[in-house]
Design a protein around this motif. Sequence first.
Motif, PDB file in Angstrom:
ATOM      1  N   ALA A 182      66.153 -12.117 -17.161  1.00 54.00           N
ATOM      2  CA  ALA A 182      65.137 -11.684 -16.193  1.00 54.00           C
ATOM      3  C   ALA A 182      64.396 -12.880 -15.590  1.00 54.00           C
ATOM      4  CB  ALA A 182      64.146 -10.745 -16.871  1.00 54.00           C
ATOM      5  N   ALA A 183      64.627 -14.085 -16.179  1.00 54.09           N
ATOM      6  CA  ALA A 183      63.875 -15.258 -15.727  1.00 54.09           C
ATOM      7  C   ALA A 183      64.447 -15.901 -14.456  1.00 54.09           C
ATOM      8  CB  ALA A 183      63.828 -16.285 -16.857  1.00 54.09           C
ATOM      9  N   GLY A 184      65.487 -15.321 -13.894  1.00 53.67           N
ATOM     10  CA  GLY A 184      66.075 -15.915 -12.693  1.00 53.67           C
ATOM     11  C   GLY A 184      66.593 -14.846 -11.765  1.00 53.67           C
ATOM     12  N   PRO A 185      67.290 -15.252 -10.703  1.00 54.22           N
ATOM     13  CA  PRO A 185      67.833 -14.265  -9.761  1.00 54.22           C
ATOM     14  C   PRO A 185      68.931 -13.425 -10.409  1.00 54.22           C
ATOM     15  CG  PRO A 185      68.634 -16.469  -9.247  1.00 54.22           C
ATOM     16  CD  PRO A 185      67.614 -16.629 -10.330  1.00 54.22           C
ATOM     17  N   PRO A 186      69.264 -12.267  -9.827  1.00 54.99           N
ATOM     18  CA  PRO A 186      70.346 -11.455 -10.391  1.00 54.99           C
ATOM     19  C   PRO A 186      71.668 -12.216 -10.392  1.00 54.99           C
ATOM     20  CG  PRO A 186      69.392 -10.412  -8.420  1.00 54.99           C
ATOM     21  CD  PRO A 186      68.665 -11.701  -8.625  1.00 54.99           C
ATOM     22  N   LEU A 187      72.461 -11.975 -11.415  1.00 53.15           N
ATOM     23  CA  LEU A 187      73.763 -12.632 -11.549  1.00 53.15           C
ATOM     24  C   LEU A 187      74.862 -11.620 -11.239  1.00 53.15           C
ATOM     25  CD1 LEU A 187      73.018 -14.378 -14.974  1.00 53.15           C
ATOM     26  CD2 LEU A 187      73.050 -15.475 -12.717  1.00 53.15           C
ATOM     27  N   ALA A 188      76.000 -12.113 -10.747  1.00 52.49           N
ATOM     28  CA  ALA A 188      77.110 -11.193 -10.438  1.00 52.49           C
ATOM     29  C   ALA A 188      78.424 -11.711 -11.011  1.00 52.49           C
ATOM     30  CB  ALA A 188      77.240 -11.008  -8.926  1.00 52.49           C
ATOM     31  N   ILE A 189      79.260 -10.762 -11.392  1.00 50.68           N
ATOM     32  CA  ILE A 189      80.611 -11.052 -11.895  1.00 50.68           C
ATOM     33  C   ILE A 189      81.597 -10.393 -10.935  1.00 50.68           C
ATOM     34  CG2 ILE A 189      82.242 -10.622 -13.786  1.00 50.68           C
ATOM     35  CD1 ILE A 189      79.835 -10.459 -15.693  1.00 50.68           C
ATOM     36  N   TYR A 190      82.674 -11.092 -10.595  1.00 50.87           N
ATOM     37  CA  TYR A 190      83.643 -10.567  -9.630  1.00 50.87           C
ATOM     38  C   TYR A 190      84.930 -10.199 -10.356  1.00 50.87           C
ATOM     39  CZ  TYR A 190      80.083 -12.415  -6.738  1.00 50.87           C
ATOM     40  OH  TYR A 190      78.845 -12.639  -6.198  1.00 50.87           O
ATOM     41  N   ALA A 191      85.354  -8.974 -10.164  1.00 56.10           N
ATOM     42  CA  ALA A 191      86.568  -8.474 -10.814  1.00 56.10           C
ATOM     43  C   ALA A 191      87.254  -7.553  -9.811  1.00 56.10           C
ATOM     44  CB  ALA A 191      86.174  -7.729 -12.084  1.00 56.10           C
ATOM     45  N   THR A 192      88.231  -6.797 -10.244  1.00 61.75           N
ATOM     46  CA  THR A 192      88.854  -5.825  -9.336  1.00 61.75           C
ATOM     47  C   THR A 192      88.826  -4.451  -9.987  1.00 61.75           C
ATOM     48  OG1 THR A 192      91.126  -5.827 -10.171  1.00 61.75           O
ATOM     49  CG2 THR A 192      90.526  -7.611  -8.652  1.00 61.75           C
ATOM     50  N   GLU A 193      89.308  -3.482  -9.215  1.00 63.77           N
ATOM     51  CA  GLU A 193      89.396  -2.109  -9.737  1.00 63.77           C
ATOM     52  C   GLU A 193      90.328  -2.057 -10.947  1.00 63.77           C
ATOM     53  OE1 GLU A 193      90.960  -0.479  -6.213  1.00 63.77           O
ATOM     54  OE2 GLU A 193      89.003  -0.324  -5.240  1.00 63.77           O
ATOM     55  N   LEU A 216      86.225  -5.372  -6.869  1.00 61.85           N
ATOM     56  CA  LEU A 216      86.826  -5.580  -5.547  1.00 61.85           C
ATOM     57  C   LEU A 216      88.104  -4.753  -5.412  1.00 61.85           C
ATOM     58  CD1 LEU A 216      86.429  -9.461  -5.534  1.00 61.85           C
ATOM     59  CD2 LEU A 216      84.944  -7.798  -4.405  1.00 61.85           C
ATOM     60  N   PRO A 217      88.421  -4.333  -4.179  1.00 59.21           N
ATOM     61  CA  PRO A 217      89.669  -3.594  -3.977  1.00 59.21           C
ATOM     62  C   PRO A 217      90.876  -4.507  -4.186  1.00 59.21           C
ATOM     63  CG  PRO A 217      88.588  -4.028  -1.878  1.00 59.21           C
ATOM     64  CD  PRO A 217      87.651  -4.520  -2.947  1.00 59.21           C
ATOM     65  N   VAL A 218      92.040  -3.905  -4.406  1.00 60.66           N
ATOM     66  CA  VAL A 218      93.253  -4.681  -4.685  1.00 60.66           C
ATOM     67  C   VAL A 218      94.268  -4.521  -3.565  1.00 60.66           C
ATOM     68  CG1 VAL A 218      93.050  -4.707  -7.191  1.00 60.66           C
ATOM     69  CG2 VAL A 218      94.073  -2.723  -6.071  1.00 60.66           C
ATOM     70  N   ASP A 219      95.273  -5.405  -3.546  1.00 63.56           N
ATOM     71  CA  ASP A 219      96.341  -5.295  -2.538  1.00 63.56           C
ATOM     72  C   ASP A 219      97.412  -4.309  -3.027  1.00 63.56           C
ATOM     73  OD1 ASP A 219      97.945  -6.597  -4.396  1.00 63.56           O
ATOM     74  OD2 ASP A 219      97.977  -8.513  -3.336  1.00 63.56           O
ATOM     75  N   ASP A 220      98.518  -4.227  -2.300  1.00 65.44           N
ATOM     76  CA  ASP A 220      99.585  -3.267  -2.650  1.00 65.44           C
ATOM     77  C   ASP A 220     100.163  -3.525  -4.037  1.00 65.44           C
ATOM     78  OD1 ASP A 220      99.254  -2.204  -0.236  1.00 65.44           O
ATOM     79  OD2 ASP A 220     101.082  -3.049   0.670  1.00 65.44           O
ATOM     80  N   LEU A 222      98.407  -4.386  -6.532  1.00 63.22           N
ATOM     81  CA  LEU A 222      97.278  -4.172  -7.457  1.00 63.22           C
ATOM     82  C   LEU A 222      96.661  -5.490  -7.945  1.00 63.22           C
ATOM     83  CD1 LEU A 222      98.796  -1.174  -9.488  1.00 63.22           C
ATOM     84  CD2 LEU A 222      97.318  -1.085  -7.485  1.00 63.22           C
ATOM     85  N   ARG A 223      96.659  -6.486  -7.045  1.00 68.32           N
ATOM     86  CA  ARG A 223      96.084  -7.805  -7.366  1.00 68.32           C
ATOM     87  C   ARG A 223      94.823  -8.052  -6.548  1.00 68.32           C
ATOM     88  NH1 ARG A 223     101.757 -10.239  -5.954  1.00 68.32           N
ATOM     89  NH2 ARG A 223     100.986  -9.137  -4.126  1.00 68.32           N
ATOM     90  N   MET A 224      94.020  -8.969  -7.049  1.00 69.65           N
ATOM     91  CA  MET A 224      92.801  -9.344  -6.327  1.00 69.65           C
ATOM     92  C   MET A 224      93.171  -9.932  -4.965  1.00 69.65           C
ATOM     93  SD  MET A 224      89.772 -11.925  -7.634  1.00 69.65           S
ATOM     94  CE  MET A 224      89.098 -10.918  -8.930  1.00 69.65           C
ATOM     95  N   VAL A 225      92.310  -9.648  -3.956  1.00 65.59           N
ATOM     96  CA  VAL A 225      92.531 -10.197  -2.610  1.00 65.59           C
ATOM     97  C   VAL A 225      91.559 -11.369  -2.447  1.00 65.59           C
ATOM     98  CG1 VAL A 225      92.500  -9.668  -0.144  1.00 65.59           C
ATOM     99  CG2 VAL A 225      93.097  -7.864  -1.816  1.00 65.59           C
ATOM    100  N   PRO A 226      92.074 -12.611  -2.422  1.00 63.71           N
ATOM    101  CA  PRO A 226      91.167 -13.765  -2.401  1.00 63.71           C
ATOM    102  C   PRO A 226      90.161 -13.734  -1.252  1.00 63.71           C
ATOM    103  CG  PRO A 226      93.403 -14.465  -2.892  1.00 63.71           C
ATOM    104  CD  PRO A 226      93.488 -13.007  -2.544  1.00 63.71           C
ATOM    105  N   SER A 227      90.600 -13.296  -0.057  1.00 56.24           N
ATOM    106  CA  SER A 227      89.656 -13.309   1.071  1.00 56.24           C
ATOM    107  C   SER A 227      88.494 -12.331   0.801  1.00 56.24           C
ATOM    108  CB  SER A 227      90.366 -12.952   2.377  1.00 56.24           C
ATOM    109  OG  SER A 227      90.978 -11.678   2.242  1.00 56.24           O
ATOM    110  N   ALA A 228      88.796 -11.193   0.163  1.00 53.04           N
ATOM    111  CA  ALA A 228      87.734 -10.226  -0.154  1.00 53.04           C
ATOM    112  C   ALA A 228      86.764 -10.816  -1.177  1.00 53.04           C
ATOM    113  CB  ALA A 228      88.352  -8.936  -0.697  1.00 53.04           C
ATOM    114  N   LEU A 229      87.311 -11.617  -2.083  1.00 53.47           N
ATOM    115  CA  LEU A 229      86.464 -12.284  -3.084  1.00 53.47           C
ATOM    116  C   LEU A 229      85.501 -13.247  -2.395  1.00 53.47           C
ATOM    117  CD1 LEU A 229      85.734 -13.195  -6.018  1.00 53.47           C
ATOM    118  CD2 LEU A 229      87.627 -14.829  -5.848  1.00 53.47           C
ATOM    119  N   GLU A 231      84.496 -13.288   0.638  1.00 56.50           N
ATOM    120  CA  GLU A 231      83.501 -12.568   1.456  1.00 56.50           C
ATOM    121  C   GLU A 231      82.383 -11.997   0.588  1.00 56.50           C
ATOM    122  OE1 GLU A 231      85.693  -9.615   3.663  1.00 56.50           O
ATOM    123  OE2 GLU A 231      86.873 -11.210   4.624  1.00 56.50           O
ATOM    124  N   ARG A 232      82.767 -11.436  -0.552  1.00 57.75           N
ATOM    125  CA  ARG A 232      81.740 -10.800  -1.406  1.00 57.75           C
ATOM    126  C   ARG A 232      80.801 -11.848  -2.017  1.00 57.75           C
ATOM    127  NH1 ARG A 232      80.164  -5.652  -3.766  1.00 57.75           N
ATOM    128  NH2 ARG A 232      77.997  -6.255  -3.907  1.00 57.75           N
TER     129      ARG A 232
END
Length: 494
Positions: A182-193, A216-220, A222-229, A231-232
């Motif tokens: 709570a002592a800093g800004p919110p943290l985020a973790i990036y994963a896929t569906e 994050l959504p996946v490609d055909d 079922l892998r992470m899409v680097p550009s979507a990563l 952007e997020r």
Amino acid sequence: MSATSVKRPAPVADLDWDSARMRSLAERAVGLYAEYLDGLDAMRIARDVPAGRVREAVVRPVPAEGLDDDELIDHLRDVLVEWGVQCGHPRFLAYVTGSGTVPGAVADMLASAVNMNVGGWQLSPSASEIEMALMRWFCDRFGMPATAGGLLLSGGAMANMVGLKAARDHAAGWDTRRDGIAAGPPLAIYATEETHVVTDRAADALGLGTAAVRRLPVDDGLRMVPSALAERIAADRADGVRPMAVVATAGTTSTGAVDPIEDIARICAEQDVWLHVDAAYGGPAVLADDLRPQLAGVEHADSIAFDPHKWLYIAQSAGCVLVRDLQHLADAYQVHATYVWQDTERTGAGVSLGELGPQYSRGFQALKVWLSLLAHGSAAYGRRISHDAELARYMAARVEERPDMELATPVGLSICCFAYVPEPPAAAEYVSRLNERIMTELQLDGRVYISNAVLGDRFALRACFVNHRTEADDVDVVLDVVAELGARLDGEMR
Ligand SMILES: Cc1ncc(COP(=O)(O)O)c(C=O)c1O
């Protein structure tokens, strides 16, 4: 001895078995083990019985006086063979469950016999050095630098959690251990569906909350899409959120897909974000020459979750976390306790592994992994891992030539997902329900055992080849049983 009027306690030696007493039980246990290995192929994998019936059959009152060896072995036979599930059976291909090696079982017995505490170096000098060497060997296989090291844990859930704890404490930018998140800004973790749910559990346990995990959504494939990563991450930064870690998966649980680690690593380097690779299942692909290229880029990881109890065939439980710099684990876990004072002058500063992770007292889990590697050699592992992937491709090819089945996804590493398709054709929703029933019946049937994947809104059957006893004949039997149950259940359900 000086005379004393103090009453001397008489010995109480009931628990103190000598070697003859040990032999009497242990040799019978070895006999049971041999019986198990010889009979495994013909055993029922599971039973179609309710929980109450199992309870009645196996639970017995703790006696005031100990049972004799024959009674103990009969009880073990009931618990382990008669009423157990045979995850080491050649036609057990469910979830991601290693089959259990013989050297591993022998090592477990002896590790328990000697019972070093691998939390402290001085309580376990040889065991601690073996665990460190084993972790280094794994790090080298992944191409991590000389600073890397790791720690054995109970499995993928803990390995991902400890990797992400190291990420949090390193990447947050303030003293998270002292001041909390709570002592800093919110943290985020990036994963896929497709990322395993243990990432959500880790986010919860680390105080971030599951909403911090960006699915994050996946490609055909079922892998992470680097550009979507990318952007997020940018969008989060604009909102004042601090990106903590990206979780790339090397072998997803549902389909064995491998995220594009090289591209993800590039983004992590550009954005200065911790790269955690969940290689709990797929990690051993680095030991097989033909599969290794699929994990390209894993050498850039800051931390890796990797489970010997999956595709290294080691018995439950043995997972590990590997970090790019062993200091990260010390930074995340080291504490100072006055009651574990240890000399460092006379023995040199051996690493106390209890300082590098959540457990203080630790068993010698590493021995079953180490002995399996020594007994079989890395080349045999490479051949068998490659063979598992070949068996998954064989299953896919057999599915494709059958009119009553279809592939649900291309084979990923050593996972084949498929569905039984009835004749005449039926609506997709019905086919999903039918396959769900097939899986339930099949898991109770006893001849074969596979599990499932849910792909979009489709229910698929799933075979995961991490079993060193499985061969092509077993694959044929699995498909025949699926076809038999599929035809019968379709007849009942229409
Ligand atoms: C990719 C992945 N990560 C994590 C886990 C969780 O591992 P464990 O069940 O050993 O805790 C699994 C389990 O199948 C997995 O496949």
